[in-house]
Write a protein that holds these residues in place. Structure first.
Motif, PDB file in Angstrom:
ATOM      1  N   ALA A  79       0.835  -1.204   0.000  1.00  0.00           N
ATOM      2  CA  ALA A  79       0.000   0.000   0.000  1.00  0.00           C
ATOM      3  C   ALA A  79       0.871   1.257   0.000  1.00  0.00           C
ATOM      4  O   ALA A  79       0.571   2.236  -0.710  1.00  0.00           O
ATOM      5  CB  ALA A  79      -0.938  -0.002   1.207  1.00  0.00           C
ATOM      6  N   VAL A  80       1.979   1.229   0.752  1.00  0.00           N
ATOM      7  CA  VAL A  80       2.900   2.365   0.774  1.00  0.00           C
ATOM      8  C   VAL A  80       3.528   2.562  -0.605  1.00  0.00           C
ATOM      9  O   VAL A  80       3.640   3.696  -1.095  1.00  0.00           O
ATOM     10  CB  VAL A  80       3.983   2.170   1.861  1.00  0.00           C
ATOM     11  CG1 VAL A  80       5.109   3.179   1.717  1.00  0.00           C
ATOM     12  CG2 VAL A  80       3.356   2.251   3.248  1.00  0.00           C
ATOM     13  N   LEU A  81       3.926   1.478  -1.242  1.00  0.00           N
ATOM     14  CA  LEU A  81       4.492   1.577  -2.591  1.00  0.00           C
ATOM     15  C   LEU A  81       3.461   2.136  -3.571  1.00  0.00           C
ATOM     16  O   LEU A  81       3.786   2.966  -4.421  1.00  0.00           O
ATOM     17  CB  LEU A  81       4.996   0.205  -3.061  1.00  0.00           C
ATOM     18  CG  LEU A  81       6.224  -0.345  -2.336  1.00  0.00           C
ATOM     19  CD1 LEU A  81       6.496  -1.780  -2.772  1.00  0.00           C
ATOM     20  CD2 LEU A  81       7.434   0.542  -2.562  1.00  0.00           C
ATOM     21  N   LEU A  82       2.220   1.688  -3.446  1.00  0.00           N
ATOM     22  CA  LEU A  82       1.147   2.173  -4.320  1.00  0.00           C
ATOM     23  C   LEU A  82       0.887   3.660  -4.099  1.00  0.00           C
ATOM     24  O   LEU A  82       0.804   4.432  -5.063  1.00  0.00           O
ATOM     25  CB  LEU A  82      -0.129   1.357  -4.069  1.00  0.00           C
ATOM     26  CG  LEU A  82      -1.346   1.720  -4.910  1.00  0.00           C
ATOM     27  CD1 LEU A  82      -1.059   1.490  -6.398  1.00  0.00           C
ATOM     28  CD2 LEU A  82      -2.550   0.900  -4.462  1.00  0.00           C
ATOM     29  N   LEU A  83       0.771   4.068  -2.843  1.00  0.00           N
ATOM     30  CA  LEU A  83       0.527   5.478  -2.536  1.00  0.00           C
ATOM     31  C   LEU A  83       1.691   6.366  -2.972  1.00  0.00           C
ATOM     32  O   LEU A  83       1.487   7.530  -3.313  1.00  0.00           O
ATOM     33  CB  LEU A  83       0.263   5.654  -1.041  1.00  0.00           C
ATOM     34  CG  LEU A  83      -1.061   5.084  -0.541  1.00  0.00           C
ATOM     35  CD1 LEU A  83      -1.108   5.085   0.980  1.00  0.00           C
ATOM     36  CD2 LEU A  83      -2.224   5.879  -1.117  1.00  0.00           C
ATOM     37  N   GLY A  84       2.906   5.803  -2.951  1.00  0.00           N
ATOM     38  CA  GLY A  84       4.086   6.550  -3.393  1.00  0.00           C
ATOM     39  C   GLY A  84       4.309   6.479  -4.895  1.00  0.00           C
ATOM     40  O   GLY A  84       5.318   6.972  -5.393  1.00  0.00           O
ATOM     41  N   HIS A  85       3.368   5.873  -5.620  1.00  0.00           N
ATOM     42  CA  HIS A  85       3.452   5.730  -7.075  1.00  0.00           C
ATOM     43  C   HIS A  85       4.701   4.973  -7.515  1.00  0.00           C
ATOM     44  O   HIS A  85       5.240   5.212  -8.596  1.00  0.00           O
ATOM     45  CB  HIS A  85       3.387   7.105  -7.771  1.00  0.00           C
ATOM     46  CG  HIS A  85       2.196   7.909  -7.371  1.00  0.00           C
ATOM     47  ND1 HIS A  85       0.931   7.604  -7.816  1.00  0.00           N
ATOM     48  CD2 HIS A  85       2.074   8.981  -6.550  1.00  0.00           C
ATOM     49  CE1 HIS A  85       0.073   8.462  -7.293  1.00  0.00           C
ATOM     50  NE2 HIS A  85       0.728   9.305  -6.518  1.00  0.00           N
ATOM     51  N   ASN A  86       5.160   4.055  -6.683  1.00  0.00           N
ATOM     52  CA  ASN A  86       6.306   3.194  -7.000  1.00  0.00           C
ATOM     53  C   ASN A  86       5.786   1.912  -7.640  1.00  0.00           C
ATOM     54  O   ASN A  86       5.913   0.818  -7.086  1.00  0.00           O
ATOM     55  CB  ASN A  86       7.109   2.877  -5.731  1.00  0.00           C
ATOM     56  CG  ASN A  86       7.795   4.082  -5.168  1.00  0.00           C
ATOM     57  OD1 ASN A  86       8.396   4.845  -5.907  1.00  0.00           O
ATOM     58  ND2 ASN A  86       7.698   4.277  -3.865  1.00  0.00           N
ATOM     59  N   TYR A  87       5.218   2.047  -8.810  1.00  0.00           N
ATOM     60  CA  TYR A  87       4.520   0.937  -9.455  1.00  0.00           C
ATOM     61  C   TYR A  87       5.449  -0.220  -9.845  1.00  0.00           C
ATOM     62  O   TYR A  87       5.049  -1.378  -9.786  1.00  0.00           O
ATOM     63  CB  TYR A  87       3.745   1.436 -10.674  1.00  0.00           C
ATOM     64  CG  TYR A  87       2.776   2.533 -10.331  1.00  0.00           C
ATOM     65  CD1 TYR A  87       1.737   2.316  -9.421  1.00  0.00           C
ATOM     66  CD2 TYR A  87       2.900   3.792 -10.888  1.00  0.00           C
ATOM     67  CE1 TYR A  87       0.840   3.324  -9.097  1.00  0.00           C
ATOM     68  CE2 TYR A  87       2.004   4.809 -10.568  1.00  0.00           C
ATOM     69  CZ  TYR A  87       0.989   4.569  -9.670  1.00  0.00           C
ATOM     70  OH  TYR A  87       0.117   5.571  -9.343  1.00  0.00           O
TER      71      TYR A  87
END
Length: 124
Positions: A79-87
C-alpha cells in the motif's frame, strides 16, 4: 498445546524482528520478502515431515512460522508503494513474493518428502 504454540510464536516474532534489524531499511521491502519466502519453505517442509509428531508440527507451523511470516506487513508495504506511485517496485514485490513463495513451498514439500523417504530407507 496453547502454551507450546505461544512459546513458538514468541520465538517466531523475535526471529522476524531480528531479520528486519539485520537486513535494515530499503526502498524495496526486502526483509518481509526474505521472511515470507523462508516461511513458505519452512511451513511446507514441516508439514511434510511425517516422522515429526503432529503436535510439534502444529506448534512450529502455527506458532513459530505463523508469527514469523507477515502477510499484514506485506500488504501494508505494498500500500505504501502504491501510494508513493512506486509501481515498478510494487509489481516486483508482488510478483517475486507470490512466485517465490510458491517455489519455496514446492521446494519445502520436496525436501520434506525426500527426508521422509531417506528416513524410511534407513529403518529398513
Amino acid at each position: 498445546m496453547y502454551l507450546q504454540i505461544g512459546l513458538c510464536g514468541a520465538l517466531g516474532a523475535v526471529s522476524r524482528y531480528a531479520i528486519s534489524c539485520w537486513v535494515g531499511t530499503h526502498p524495496f521491502p526486502l526483509s518481509t520478502l526474505i521472511v515470507n519466502l523462508a516461511g513458505c519453505f519452512a511451513l511446507a517442509l514441516v508439514n511434510n515431515l511425517s516422522g515429526v509428531p503432529q503436535k510439534v508440527r502444529t506448534a512450529v507451523g502455527t506458532g513459530f512460522i505463523g508469527a514469523f511470516t507477515t502477510f499484514s506487513t506485506f500488504s501494508k508495504e505494498n500500500a505504501v508503494l502504491l501510494l508513493g506511485h512506486n509501481y515498478i517496485l510494487l509489481a516486483l514485490n508482488i510478483a517475486v513474493s507470490m512466485l517465490g513463495g510458491l517455489c519455496a513451498a514446492y521446494a519445502g514439500t520436496r525436501c520434506g518428502l525426500m527426508l521422509c523417504a531417506r528416513a524410511k530407507e534407513g529403518k529398513q
